[in-house]
Write an enzyme that holds these catalytic residues in place. Structure first.
Site, PDB file in Angstrom:
ATOM      1  N   GLU A 127       0.924  -1.273   0.170  1.00  0.00           N
ATOM      2  CA  GLU A 127       0.113  -0.046   0.058  1.00  0.00           C
ATOM      3  C   GLU A 127       0.826   1.316  -0.169  1.00  0.00           C
ATOM      4  O   GLU A 127       0.802   2.195   0.801  1.00  0.00           O
ATOM      5  CB  GLU A 127      -0.943   0.064   1.152  1.00  0.00           C
ATOM      6  CG  GLU A 127      -1.930  -1.173   1.167  1.00  0.00           C
ATOM      7  CD  GLU A 127      -3.000  -1.031   2.055  1.00  0.00           C
ATOM      8  OE1 GLU A 127      -2.579  -0.310   3.069  1.00  0.00           O
ATOM      9  OE2 GLU A 127      -4.145  -1.607   1.867  1.00  0.00           O
ATOM     10  N   GLU A 196      -6.674  -8.153  -0.277  1.00  0.00           N
ATOM     11  CA  GLU A 196      -7.263  -8.105   0.819  1.00  0.00           C
ATOM     12  C   GLU A 196      -8.724  -7.870   0.988  1.00  0.00           C
ATOM     13  O   GLU A 196      -8.889  -6.559   0.642  1.00  0.00           O
ATOM     14  CB  GLU A 196      -6.556  -7.022   1.896  1.00  0.00           C
ATOM     15  CG  GLU A 196      -5.069  -7.326   2.027  1.00  0.00           C
ATOM     16  CD  GLU A 196      -4.437  -6.275   2.902  1.00  0.00           C
ATOM     17  OE1 GLU A 196      -5.189  -5.424   3.823  1.00  0.00           O
ATOM     18  OE2 GLU A 196      -3.162  -6.286   2.899  1.00  0.00           O
TER      19      GLU A 196
HETATM   20  C1  GAL Z   1      -4.403  -2.828   5.145  1.00  0.00           C
HETATM   21  C2  GAL Z   1      -2.823  -3.407   5.177  1.00  0.00           C
HETATM   22  C3  GAL Z   1      -2.660  -4.735   6.083  1.00  0.00           C
HETATM   23  C4  GAL Z   1      -3.481  -4.657   7.235  1.00  0.00           C
HETATM   24  C5  GAL Z   1      -4.865  -3.971   6.835  1.00  0.00           C
HETATM   25  C6  GAL Z   1      -5.564  -3.946   8.471  1.00  0.00           C
HETATM   26  O1  GAL Z   1      -4.386  -1.683   4.779  1.00  0.00           O
HETATM   27  O2  GAL Z   1      -2.305  -3.748   3.896  1.00  0.00           O
HETATM   28  O3  GAL Z   1      -1.416  -4.808   6.348  1.00  0.00           O
HETATM   29  O4  GAL Z   1      -3.182  -3.626   8.175  1.00  0.00           O
HETATM   30  O5  GAL Z   1      -4.883  -2.960   6.487  1.00  0.00           O
HETATM   31  O6  GAL Z   1      -5.772  -5.144   9.053  1.00  0.00           O
END
Ligand code: GAL
Length: 680
Positions: A127, A196
Site C-alpha cells: 500500500e 485483501e
Molecule cells: C491494510 C494493510 C494490512 C493491514 C490491514 C488492516 O491496509 O495492507 O497490512 O494492516 O490494512 O488490518
C-alpha cells in the site's frame, strides 16, 4: 498447527495461501537470520505445496499488518541517515539485501512455480501509494527503484503491489478493501486482483470486536467475480494470535482473530466458513463460462443487475439485488428468482440457482439449515480440573541508586534507549523538598504534571504507586496531572513508561516517539513551578524480573518466591508463577484473564502475548448496517474487556509440569485465572 490450518483452508475451497512474512522475526539483529520454529518459512511453503495449494508470498518487507513496526526490524531505525520507505540509500540497501535473501532462500529450495514450486505470486512493498502521494518526488523515485529491484530478482513469477495505482509494468497493481468491484488494474492486460478482502477487522485494547457478516463478505466476492475479478484473498482467512510482543501500536490486541473463517484458535467459524465454501464451489462451477466470455450486463429494475457470461461452451449468470432493505424478484430466461436484500444469486448453468450470498446454509451438528442470526460461535468452556496454586515475586520499584541505571541530560525517547528490547523503561529523578515548603503544613500537595508520548505510565513516589495513565486508540499520548505526596528531604520519583507495540506506518514512522518526552513539572512549591524536563534523569531498561529470566525454568528457580496465603492479590508490579498439566483432549486452550489488569504471559518460557483485560471496549454495538460496511459498523463486546481470553497453543505444552509465569503491572487477582477450552 500449520497442516491442520492448511487442510481447513483447502476444505473451505481455497487454492492459494497468501502470507506476509516478517523481517523483524527473520533478521532479529543485523545479518543474523532466523528461520526456525514459527519463522520456518521454507517449511510453511512446503507444507502448503504438499497439500496441493499455491502460495502468494507477500515479502514486503514493509508489511503493515498490525505487526510491530510494520514488520521492520527496530535496529533499522538506528542505521545512520536512514529514512524508511523513500529514496534513501541506507533503507534501500537494507531492503534489497533482505528481499534478495528471501528470494534466494525460496529459489534454493525450488519453491517458485517457475521451478516447479507452489509460489505463483510475490508482493513487494505494501500500500505504498498513500505515502507516495504524501511525499511526492522521492516517493516516485523509490517506487521506480523498488519495482526494478524486485523484477531484477528474476523469480519467474509475477510481482504484485497492492494499492499502488501506478505500479510499473510488469508489476500488477491490486486492490485491498471491503469491496473492490469497481477497481481496475492500470493496464487492461493485467488481471484484476483483490489481495485483501477484509473478513472483519482487528481488535485493539480499548476497542470493541469487529465482525463482518458473511452475507456481505460473500456479496463482495461475487460482485468482484462478476465484474471480471480473477483472484481474491481473504484478509484474514486465519489471523491467529500476535504472540510475544509482535502486535503493534496503537494498542493492537494479542488476538488477531479478525472474525476470520478459521478463528484465532484454528477452529472453523460458522456460518462463515461453510457459506464461503459453497460460494467457492458455485464460482468454480461457473468458471468455464467466466473464462470463455465477457459478460453482458442488464438492469431489469431499480437496484437490480444481471450479468450473463455466455460462450459457445458454457453459460453462467449472476443476478443481483443491491437494495439494502427490500427483497426483489428477477425474471431471467422465463424463470423467476427471488433475491433477498443486498444479495447475488449464482446460476452456473444460467438455469439453476446454486447459491445466493444472503441465503446462508450451514451444516451444524449434522443437520443442514438456513440461518440468519443468532450465529453459531465457538464457546469458551471451563475446565473444572482445579485452580492454580500461585507463587509471587514483587518487582522492585526502580530508583537511581539501583545497579545498571545510567543518566542522561533531559528526557529521551523510550525506543532510543530500549531499542524495543522491552516494553518497559524507568525514568527516575530525585527531588529535594525544603522543610519550609508551605504544603508540608497546609496539606495542599504539589501537582506533578507529566506529558508522555505513550503508551502507559505508572508513577511511583518514594516507592509507592501514585497513579497510572494510559493513552487511547485515537490518541496514544497521555498526561499525568495529580497531586503527589512529597515529604521534606529527598523524594524519589520513578516513572515506569510502558510501550504497547510500535507504530505500523505512516510517513517517517522511524521518527515516531514513545515514552516520556516532557514537559515534566512540579507545581505548588514555594518557588512556584519547578520544571524538571531538562534535569539530569536516570534510566533503567526493562524489569528486574526479566533480567532474572523469571519466565524461564532456570530463572524462576533462582529466586525465593512468596508462597501460599502470603501471595497477595491486587499488587502492582508483581510476578506470579505456577505449574499446570495439559488438560486431556484436543480442544484449543486459553487463559481466562478477566481478573487481571495488564501485563504479559509466558508458558514454558515462551510469551503468549500481552494481556490487558482491564481495558474495557468502548464503542457502539447497537447497530450493524453492513450495506454501509465502509463505516465498519458491526461491533460486539462493547462494555466488556476488549480481550478476556489468551490463546495458549497446545503445541507449546507438555503433558505435565508446564511453567506459567505472569507479570502484572496494575494489580490483579490471579486466583481468578482459569484455563478454558474452546469448542464449537
Ligand atoms: C491494510 C494493510 C494490512 C493491514 C490491514 C488492516 O491496509 O495492507 O497490512 O494492516 O490494512 O488490518
Amino acid at each position: 498447527m500449520w497442516p491442520d490450518l492448511i487442510q481447513k483452508a483447502k476444505m473451505g475451497g481455497l487454492d492459494v495461501i497468501q502470507t506476509y512474512l516478517f523481517w523483524d522475526g527473520h533478521e532479529p539483529s543485523v545479518g543474523k537470520y532466523y528461520f526456525e520454529g514459527r519463522y520456518d518459512l521454507v517449511q510453511f511453503v512446503k507444507l502448503i505445496h504438499q497439500a496441493g495449494l499455491y502460495v502468494h508470498l507477500r515479502i514486503g518487507p514493509y508489511v503493515c499488518a498490525e505487526w510491530n513496526f510494520g514488520g521492520l526490524p527496530v535496529w533499522l531505525k538506528f542505521l545512520p541517515g536512514i529514512e524508511f520507505r523513500t529514496d534513501n540509500e541506507p533503507f534501500k540497501e537494507a531492503m534489497q539485501k533482505f528481499t534478495t535473501k528471501i528470494v534466494d532462500l525460496m529459489k534454493s529450495e525450488n519453491l517458485f512455480a517457475s521451478q516447479g514450486g507452489p509460489i505463483i505470486l510475490s508482493q513487494i512493498e505494501n500500500e505504498y501509494e498513500l505515502m507516495e502521494w504524501e511525499i511526492g518526488g522521492p516517493g516516485k523515485a523509490y517506487m521506480e527503484w523498488v519495482s526494478k529491484m524486485a523484477v531484477g530478482l528474476n523469480t519467474g513469477v509475477p510481482w504484485v503491489m497492492c494499492k499502488q495505482e501506478n505500479a510499473p509494468d510488469p508489476i500488477i497493481n491490486t486492490c485491498n478493501g471491503f469491496y473492490c468491484e469497481n477497481f481496475n488494474p492500470n493496464k487492461d492486460y493485467k488481471p484484476k486482483m483483490f489481495t485483501e478482502n477484509w473478513t472483519g477487522w482487528f481488535t485493539a485494547f480499548g476497542g470493541p470486536t469487529s465482525y463482518r457478516p458473511v452475507e456481505d463478505l460473500a456479496l463482495s466476492v461475487a460482485r468482484f467475480i462478476q465484474n471480471n475479478g480473477s483472484f481474491i484473498n481473504y484478509y484474514m482467512y486465519h489471523g491467529g494470535t500476535n504472540f510475544g510482543r509482535t502486535s503493534s501500536g496503537l494498542f493492537v490486541a494479542t488476538s488477531y482473530d479478525y472474525d476470520a473463517p478459521i478463528d484465532e484458535y484454528g477452529l472453523i467459524r460458522e456460518p462463515k466458513w461453510s457459506h464461503l465454501k459453497y460460494l467457492h464451489k458455485a464460482i468454480k462451477q461457473a468458471e468455464p463460462a467466466l473464462v470463455s466470455s465477457h459478460p453482458t450486463i442488464s438492469w431489469p429494475g431499480k437496484n437490480l443487475e444481471v450479468h450473463v457470461f455466455q460462450s459457445k461452451i458454457a453459460c453462467a449468470a449472476f443476478l443481483a439485488n443491491y437494495d439494502s432493505k427490500y427483497s426483489s424478484k428477477i425474471t431471467f430466461w422465463n424463470k423467476e428468482y427471488s433475491l433477498p436484500p443486498w444479495s447475488i444469486s449464482i446460476l452456473p448453468d444460467c438455469k439453476t440457482e446454486v447459491f445466493n450470498t444472503a441465503k446462508v446454509l450451514i451444516r451444524y451438528k449434522n443437520t443442514f439449515s438456513f440461518v440468519t442470526s443468532p450465529r453459531i460461535h465457538a464457546q469458551m468452556l471451563p475446565i473444572t480440573d482445579k485452580s492454580f496454586s500461585w507463587e509471587s515475586y514483587v518487582e522492585q520499584v526502580a530508583s537511581i541508586d539501583d545497579p545498571k541505571t545510567f543518566t542522561k541530560e533531559g528526557l529521551w525517547d523510550q525506543v532510543d534507549i530500549t531499542w524495543d528490547t522491552s516494553d518497559y523503561l524507568w525514568y527516575m529523578i530525585d527531588v529535594s523538598i525544603q522543610k519550609n515548603e508551605a504544603f508540608l503544613n497546609n496539606g495542599k500537595y504539589p501537582i506533578l504534571t507529566i506529558m508522555s508520548t505513550g503508551h502507559i505510565l505508572h508513577v511511583f513516589i518514594n516507592g509507592k504507586l501514585s497513579g497510572t495513565k494510559y493513552g487511547s486508540l485515537d490518541n496514544q499520548r497521555l498526561m499525568f496531572n495529580n497531586s503527589v505526596h512529597l515529604v521534606a528531604g529527598v523524594n524519589k520519583i520513578s516513572l515506569l513508561s510502558v510501550s504497547v507495540g510500535l507504530f505500523t506506518g505512516g510517513s517517517h514512522f522511524e521518527r515516531h516517539n514513545t515514552g516520556v518526552l516532557g514537559p515534566v513539572t512540579l507545581n505548588g512549591l514555594n518557588e512556584g513551578t519547578r520544571d524538571l524536563t531538562k534535569w539530569k534523569w536516570s534510566y533503567k531498561l526493562g524489569l528486574k524480573g526479566s533480567a532474572l529470566n523469571l519466565h524461564t525454568t532456570i530463572g524462576s528457580s533462582s529466586i525465593e518466591w512468596t508462597q501460599g496465603s502470603y501471595v497477595q492479590p491486587n499488587q502492582p508490579l508483581t510476578w506470579y508463577k505456577t505449574t499446570f498439566n495439559a488438560p486431556a483432549g484436543k480442544d484449543p486452550l486459553a487463559f481466562d484473564m478477566s481478573t487481571m489488569g495488564k501485563g504479559e504471559i509466558w508458558v514454558n518460557g515462551q510469551s503468549i502475548g500481552r494481556h490487558w483485560p482491564g481495558y474495557i471496549a468502548n464503542g457502539d454495538c447497537s447497530s450493524c448496517n453492513y450495506a454501509t460496511y465502509y463505516e465498519k459498523k458491526c461491533y460486539t463486546n462493547c462494555g466488556q474487556p476488549s480481550q478476556r481470553w489468551y490463546h495458549v497453543p497446545r503445541s507449546w505444552l507438555k503433558s505435565t509440569g508446564n511453567l506459567l509465569v505472569i507479570f502484572e503491572e496494575w494489580g490483579g487477582d490471579p486466583s481468578g485465572i482459569h484455563l478454558v477450552k474452546r469448542r464449537l
